[in-house]
Design a protein around this motif. Structure first.
Motif, mmCIF file in Angstrom:
data_model
loop_
_atom_site.group_PDB
_atom_site.id
_atom_site.type_symbol
_atom_site.label_atom_id
_atom_site.label_comp_id
_atom_site.label_asym_id
_atom_site.label_seq_id
_atom_site.Cartn_x
_atom_site.Cartn_y
_atom_site.Cartn_z
ATOM 1 N N ALA A 56 0.831 -1.210 0.000
ATOM 2 C CA ALA A 56 0.000 0.000 0.000
ATOM 3 C C ALA A 56 0.864 1.258 0.000
ATOM 4 N N ALA A 57 1.938 1.226 0.765
ATOM 5 C CA ALA A 57 2.838 2.378 0.840
ATOM 6 C C ALA A 57 3.541 2.642 -0.481
ATOM 7 N N SER A 58 3.717 1.597 -1.295
ATOM 8 C CA SER A 58 4.400 1.757 -2.580
ATOM 9 C C SER A 58 3.457 2.192 -3.694
ATOM 10 N N GLY A 59 2.196 2.447 -3.354
ATOM 11 C CA GLY A 59 1.243 2.972 -4.321
ATOM 12 C C GLY A 59 0.304 1.958 -4.932
ATOM 13 N N ILE A 60 0.334 0.732 -4.498
ATOM 14 C CA ILE A 60 -0.574 -0.304 -5.022
ATOM 15 C C ILE A 60 -1.970 -0.101 -4.447
ATOM 16 N N ASP A 61 -2.983 -0.123 -5.327
ATOM 17 C CA ASP A 61 -4.378 -0.018 -4.891
ATOM 18 C C ASP A 61 -4.811 -1.378 -4.336
ATOM 19 N N VAL A 62 -4.669 -1.537 -3.025
ATOM 20 C CA VAL A 62 -4.905 -2.831 -2.393
ATOM 21 C C VAL A 62 -6.344 -3.297 -2.585
ATOM 22 N N ASP A 63 -7.312 -2.403 -2.404
ATOM 23 C CA ASP A 63 -8.722 -2.786 -2.539
ATOM 24 C C ASP A 63 -9.039 -3.277 -3.946
ATOM 25 N N LYS A 64 -8.470 -2.612 -4.955
ATOM 26 C CA LYS A 64 -8.728 -3.015 -6.336
ATOM 27 C C LYS A 64 -8.126 -4.388 -6.623
ATOM 28 N N VAL A 65 -6.918 -4.619 -6.105
ATOM 29 C CA VAL A 65 -6.278 -5.918 -6.317
ATOM 30 C C VAL A 65 -7.072 -7.016 -5.619
ATOM 31 N N ILE A 66 -7.517 -6.752 -4.396
ATOM 32 C CA ILE A 66 -8.305 -7.755 -3.668
ATOM 33 C C ILE A 66 -9.602 -8.059 -4.408
ATOM 34 N N GLN A 67 -10.216 -7.038 -4.981
ATOM 35 C CA GLN A 67 -11.430 -7.251 -5.765
ATOM 36 C C GLN A 67 -11.149 -8.165 -6.963
ATOM 37 N N THR A 68 -10.024 -7.935 -7.643
ATOM 38 C CA THR A 68 -9.636 -8.790 -8.769
ATOM 39 C C THR A 68 -9.396 -10.226 -8.297
ATOM 40 N N VAL A 69 -8.755 -10.357 -7.140
ATOM 41 C CA VAL A 69 -8.486 -11.683 -6.586
ATOM 42 C C VAL A 69 -9.784 -12.433 -6.322
ATOM 43 N N TRP A 70 -10.784 -11.748 -5.798
ATOM 44 C CA TRP A 70 -12.069 -12.393 -5.528
ATOM 45 C C TRP A 70 -12.746 -12.845 -6.821
ATOM 46 N N ILE A 71 -12.636 -12.036 -7.872
ATOM 47 C CA ILE A 71 -13.221 -12.416 -9.159
ATOM 48 C C ILE A 71 -12.537 -13.670 -9.704
#
Length: 408
Positions: free
Chosen positions: A296-311
């Motif tokens: 998260a500190a490096s600029g990764i959109d954690v929520d968006k990635v988690i959403q992709t993971v769930w899909i």
């Protein structure tokens, strides 16, 4: 023969309402100690005939469910074999509580399968089962790695994919080659909906992982019994479930469906590996699994990635459900729950939170489950995989590919 009469025989599965029974005789004389195995719908059990030659195996199925009954010819007297219909025959449950299966035996030549062919066949079946299990386990591992959630409702995501394929392929009469991809897409949509509507809001509220796990257990039970309410308690078949056998070598043969299933699994797993290793989102997923705060500190959109993971998790679980429906064979309301423990075993064995570890663990579990039936009764074949799991974790608690910091 009534259920009460069948109870006089050597019996197993008496807790079930329905059962299959029979009587093994040679020239009118009963034969004891003859091994009988019943398989079908993900259920397997065996018994031996009693002193009166009778046997009984209770089954969990309902009217219309098919079971394969096998008489182990190696337990027959020397020079005696099944003379009509073969040593493996199929019975369909009717309206009554008990169906009868008798084998015609007499002097004859047994059709035997060498131990080498049996081992090779079981290895192939184990790889097929392991690849199917791997599709479900990889999704579960991704969710755990990015969110820390042990999702017990993952089994219902597996069942959902199979049910959607049934609805589209049988109910709406779509071609099966179109119904299966559509079911996988719907399963991915279910993964997105669960994250957006349930898991993301709960994460924002700061619920602890134990609380989230309890929610997943409640969700699993709720959805499972909703499936039972709408689908019923019987077993349904997808189109093509009774495909022809393709001889490989010796007495080893696989059905066309099994070969296609293995091919699909290998292609999908290969595509997933490419996505995880080469794409930006895949690399971000691995970064979050290793250290979410740093990601998260490096600029990764954690929520968006988690959403992709769930899909992706939902889509892989749905595909696993379709392949499991062909492997069992059949679709049932609790079919996902039947392999949930094996999915968790594969994830834990491979290493919690590691996608490739989950795949490796699935192959190990699949092979152990199938090959163990050569040494132990078929209804205990899942035990061997779980015993090995415990043994490995005693010496390597983080799993085969896991890292020590993942423990706990």
């Amino acid at each position: 023969m009534s259920a009460g009469t069948a109870a006089l025989a050597d019996s197993v599965g008496e807790e079930y309402e329905r059962g299959i029974t029979g009587n093994v005789k040679l020239d009118g004389e009963p034969l004891s100690g003859i091994r009988i195995t019943v398989d079908g719908g993900g259920y397997s059990a065996e018994t031996v005939t009693g002193a009166d030659g009778k046997w009984f195996i209770g089954v969990p199925g309902t009217e219309g469910d098919a079971y394969k009954i096998t008489l182990d010819q190696t337990t027959l007297p020397e020079g005696i074999a099944v003379t009509e219909g073969g040593a493996t025959q199929e019975k369909v449950l009717g309206k009554g509580t008990t169906v009868v299966q008798n084998f015609f035996i007499g002097e004859g030549t047994r059709v035997t399968v060498s131990m080498f062919d049996q081992v090779v066949a079981r290895l192939i079946y184990g790889i097929n089962f392991g690849l199917m299990l791997g599709l479900a386990a990889v999704g579960l591992s991704l969710v755990f790695g990015t969110t820390g959630l042990s999702n017990f409702a993952h089994s219902e995501m597996v069942t959902f994919g199979a049910i959607m394929a049934l609805v589209l392929g049988t109910g709406l009469q779509l071609p099966i080659w179109l119904a299966i991809p559509a079911a996988v897409l719907l399963s991915g949509g279910l993964g997105w909906a669960l994250d957006a509507g349930l898991w993301k809001p709960l994460r924002k509220k700061g619920l602890a992982l134990v609380q989230l796990m309890i929610v997943s257990i409640g969700l699993s039970l709720t959805v499972r019994y909703l499936f039972q309410y709408f689908v019923g308690g019987g077993t349904e078949q997808l189109p093509g479930a009774d495909s022809t056998l393709v001889p490989l070598f010796g007495s080893v043969a696989l059905s066309v469906t099994d070969l296609v299933s293995m091919g699909i699994s290998i292609v999908v797993i290969g595509g997933f590996a490419w996505w995880l290793l080469k794409t930006k989102t895949g690399k971000a997923t691995r970064a979050i699994s290793d250290n979410p705060d740093l990601a998260a500190a490096s600029g990764i959109d954690v929520d968006k990635v988690i959403q992709t993971v769930w899909i992706i998790s939902g889509a892989l679980a749905g595909l696993a459900g379709v392949l499991w429906a062909y492997f069992r064979p059949g679709i049932k309301w609790d079919m996902g729950a039947q392999i949930l423990l094996l999915i968790f075993a594969a994830v834990t064995l491979g290493g919690l939170g590691t996608a490739f570890g989950a795949l490796l663990g699935s192959l190990v579990v699949g092979i152990l489950v199938e090959t163990s039936s050569l040494l132990i009764p078929a209804d205990l074949k899942y035990v061997g995989a779980l015993v090995v799991l415990i043994g490995i974790l005693l010496f390597r608690p983080q799993g085969i590919l896991g890292k020590k910091q993942r423990i706990g």
